[in-house]
Enzyme design. Sequence first.
Site, PDB file in Angstrom:
ATOM      1  N   ASN A   9      -2.268  41.087  49.782  1.00 29.16           N
ATOM      2  CA  ASN A   9      -1.967  39.786  49.693  1.00 29.16           C
ATOM      3  C   ASN A   9      -3.279  39.011  49.175  1.00 29.16           C
ATOM      4  O   ASN A   9      -4.220  38.924  49.742  1.00 29.16           O
ATOM      5  CB  ASN A   9      -1.682  39.282  51.194  1.00 29.16           C
ATOM      6  CG  ASN A   9      -1.776  37.550  51.280  1.00 29.16           C
ATOM      7  OD1 ASN A   9      -1.660  37.052  50.173  1.00 29.16           O
ATOM      8  ND2 ASN A   9      -1.656  37.157  52.700  1.00 29.16           N
ATOM      9  N   TRP A  10      -2.931  38.698  47.978  1.00 29.22           N
ATOM     10  CA  TRP A  10      -3.825  37.944  47.121  1.00 29.22           C
ATOM     11  C   TRP A  10      -4.283  36.531  47.488  1.00 29.22           C
ATOM     12  O   TRP A  10      -5.226  36.191  46.896  1.00 29.22           O
ATOM     13  CB  TRP A  10      -3.460  38.108  45.610  1.00 29.22           C
ATOM     14  CG  TRP A  10      -3.608  39.533  45.035  1.00 29.22           C
ATOM     15  CD1 TRP A  10      -3.761  40.595  45.746  1.00 29.22           C
ATOM     16  CD2 TRP A  10      -3.068  39.954  43.729  1.00 29.22           C
ATOM     17  NE1 TRP A  10      -3.663  41.980  44.987  1.00 29.22           N
ATOM     18  CE2 TRP A  10      -3.205  41.342  43.648  1.00 29.22           C
ATOM     19  CE3 TRP A  10      -2.876  39.276  42.284  1.00 29.22           C
ATOM     20  CZ2 TRP A  10      -2.926  42.220  42.499  1.00 29.22           C
ATOM     21  CZ3 TRP A  10      -2.525  40.149  41.471  1.00 29.22           C
ATOM     22  CH2 TRP A  10      -2.645  41.478  41.329  1.00 29.22           C
ATOM     23  N   LYS A  11      -3.519  36.246  48.265  1.00 28.97           N
ATOM     24  CA  LYS A  11      -3.642  34.632  48.655  1.00 28.97           C
ATOM     25  C   LYS A  11      -3.905  33.768  47.595  1.00 28.97           C
ATOM     26  O   LYS A  11      -3.372  33.942  46.644  1.00 28.97           O
ATOM     27  CB  LYS A  11      -4.829  34.746  49.801  1.00 28.97           C
ATOM     28  CG  LYS A  11      -4.707  35.624  50.801  1.00 28.97           C
ATOM     29  CD  LYS A  11      -5.531  35.342  52.084  1.00 28.97           C
ATOM     30  CE  LYS A  11      -5.195  36.441  53.264  1.00 28.97           C
ATOM     31  NZ  LYS A  11      -5.668  36.204  54.499  1.00 28.97           N
ATOM     32  N   HIS A  94       2.839  33.893  57.621  1.00 26.60           N
ATOM     33  CA  HIS A  94       1.306  34.385  57.681  1.00 26.60           C
ATOM     34  C   HIS A  94       0.700  33.584  58.580  1.00 26.60           C
ATOM     35  O   HIS A  94       1.045  32.233  58.691  1.00 26.60           O
ATOM     36  CB  HIS A  94       1.115  34.418  56.257  1.00 26.60           C
ATOM     37  CG  HIS A  94      -0.281  35.082  56.050  1.00 26.60           C
ATOM     38  ND1 HIS A  94      -1.582  34.363  56.393  1.00 26.60           N
ATOM     39  CD2 HIS A  94      -0.809  36.387  55.724  1.00 26.60           C
ATOM     40  CE1 HIS A  94      -2.710  35.072  56.174  1.00 26.60           C
ATOM     41  NE2 HIS A  94      -2.189  36.373  55.850  1.00 26.60           N
ATOM     42  N   GLU A  96      -1.974  31.954  58.083  1.00 31.64           N
ATOM     43  CA  GLU A  96      -2.295  30.776  57.367  1.00 31.64           C
ATOM     44  C   GLU A  96      -1.189  29.674  57.310  1.00 31.64           C
ATOM     45  O   GLU A  96      -1.415  28.352  57.394  1.00 31.64           O
ATOM     46  CB  GLU A  96      -3.046  31.181  56.103  1.00 31.64           C
ATOM     47  CG  GLU A  96      -4.486  31.698  56.353  1.00 31.64           C
ATOM     48  CD  GLU A  96      -4.709  32.787  55.274  1.00 31.64           C
ATOM     49  OE1 GLU A  96      -4.224  32.789  54.382  1.00 31.64           O
ATOM     50  OE2 GLU A  96      -5.583  33.660  55.743  1.00 31.64           O
ATOM     51  N   GLU A 166      -1.231  40.929  62.480  1.00 31.77           N
ATOM     52  CA  GLU A 166      -2.363  40.340  61.916  1.00 31.77           C
ATOM     53  C   GLU A 166      -3.029  39.417  62.992  1.00 31.77           C
ATOM     54  O   GLU A 166      -2.879  38.192  63.001  1.00 31.77           O
ATOM     55  CB  GLU A 166      -2.241  39.592  60.697  1.00 31.77           C
ATOM     56  CG  GLU A 166      -1.585  40.353  59.354  1.00 31.77           C
ATOM     57  CD  GLU A 166      -1.993  39.766  58.210  1.00 31.77           C
ATOM     58  OE1 GLU A 166      -2.601  40.595  57.506  1.00 31.77           O
ATOM     59  OE2 GLU A 166      -1.632  38.650  57.905  1.00 31.77           O
ATOM     60  N   GLY A 172     -10.135  37.868  57.667  1.00 34.52           N
ATOM     61  CA  GLY A 172     -11.161  37.226  56.819  1.00 34.52           C
ATOM     62  C   GLY A 172     -12.341  37.058  57.530  1.00 34.52           C
ATOM     63  O   GLY A 172     -13.398  36.468  56.954  1.00 34.52           O
ATOM     64  N   SER A 212      -9.016  42.159  58.041  1.00 34.82           N
ATOM     65  CA  SER A 212     -10.404  42.899  57.654  1.00 34.82           C
ATOM     66  C   SER A 212     -10.354  44.416  57.355  1.00 34.82           C
ATOM     67  O   SER A 212     -11.068  45.253  57.950  1.00 34.82           O
ATOM     68  CB  SER A 212     -11.377  42.633  58.654  1.00 34.82           C
ATOM     69  OG  SER A 212     -11.810  41.181  58.640  1.00 34.82           O
ATOM     70  N   GLY A 233      -6.043  41.556  52.739  1.00 38.81           N
ATOM     71  CA  GLY A 233      -6.171  40.439  52.050  1.00 38.81           C
ATOM     72  C   GLY A 233      -7.727  40.506  50.912  1.00 38.81           C
ATOM     73  O   GLY A 233      -7.357  41.218  50.035  1.00 38.81           O
ATOM     74  N   GLY A 234      -9.040  40.232  51.655  1.00 35.59           N
ATOM     75  CA  GLY A 234      -9.835  40.400  50.955  1.00 35.59           C
ATOM     76  C   GLY A 234     -10.226  41.707  49.881  1.00 35.59           C
ATOM     77  O   GLY A 234     -10.522  41.495  48.812  1.00 35.59           O
TER      78      GLY A 234
END
Length: 249
Positions: A9-11, A94, A96, A166, A172, A212, A233-234
């Site tokens: 997920n490149w956000k 998600h 967020e 998640e 993150g 993470s 993610g990151g």
Amino acid sequence: MRGYYIAGNWKMHKTRAEAAELAKALVEQLRDGKHKYLVAPSFTLLETVGPLLKGSNIVLGAQNMAAEEQGAHTGETSVLQLKDLGVGTVILGHSERRHVYKEDDALINKKVRLALKQGLDVILCIGELLEEREAGNAEAVCETQTVKGLEGVSAEDLSRVTLAYEPVWAIGTGKTATPEDADAIHGSVRAVIRRLYGESAAQRIIIQYGGSVKPDNAAQLMAKENIDGALVGGAALKADSFVPIAKFA
Ligand code: 13P
């Protein structure tokens, strides 16, 4: 019987040039990867990344979509527009979206049903807040999000749904759930699917872990009985970190 499914997920990261560079590197380096793969770039990058993934083993995903097919919805993106760009899968619910943009279970469920009706696959995200975990409510929160998120979804359509657990406190933050804690929630979510759809659906459904995930913890997480992949993610923003996760040994 379940394969592994690793998604990035490149956000809200990357310009078109940066996205193209990463997509090309992933296509090249995951060519011999043994699992199922997806990347979900921002809407503005889909038209750039989509053609680069053609013929590869990486599916083009989107990070969200509107709950309506079309109409006066300023700032939203429709399922029809995603399909037009070759999107095969959409991430919905998600954390967020739930916690920053206040999407509730009813809205997420509407999106899930629309995506499935329009032929997209869905990654439905669930997960508890830190205070919910500390109050002993992690399982209950995940159960509610699963049940409400899947309301009205037929057994046949469920075969196009992946779940992603998640825990919000692990996203993150560098704090990963222990493989044991994650597996416990995954097991309880699988039990919810068993209750709603029966044993074979429960055995088939893929439940990714997200929060993470890094090259050095992916293998321990994937070794767990109920963890069938990752939503990253990151570490999905660089081939150097995503590829080792995608090829975990
Ligand atoms: P991080 O891997 O950066 O914790 O993000 C997880 C996530 O939210 C993927 O959807």
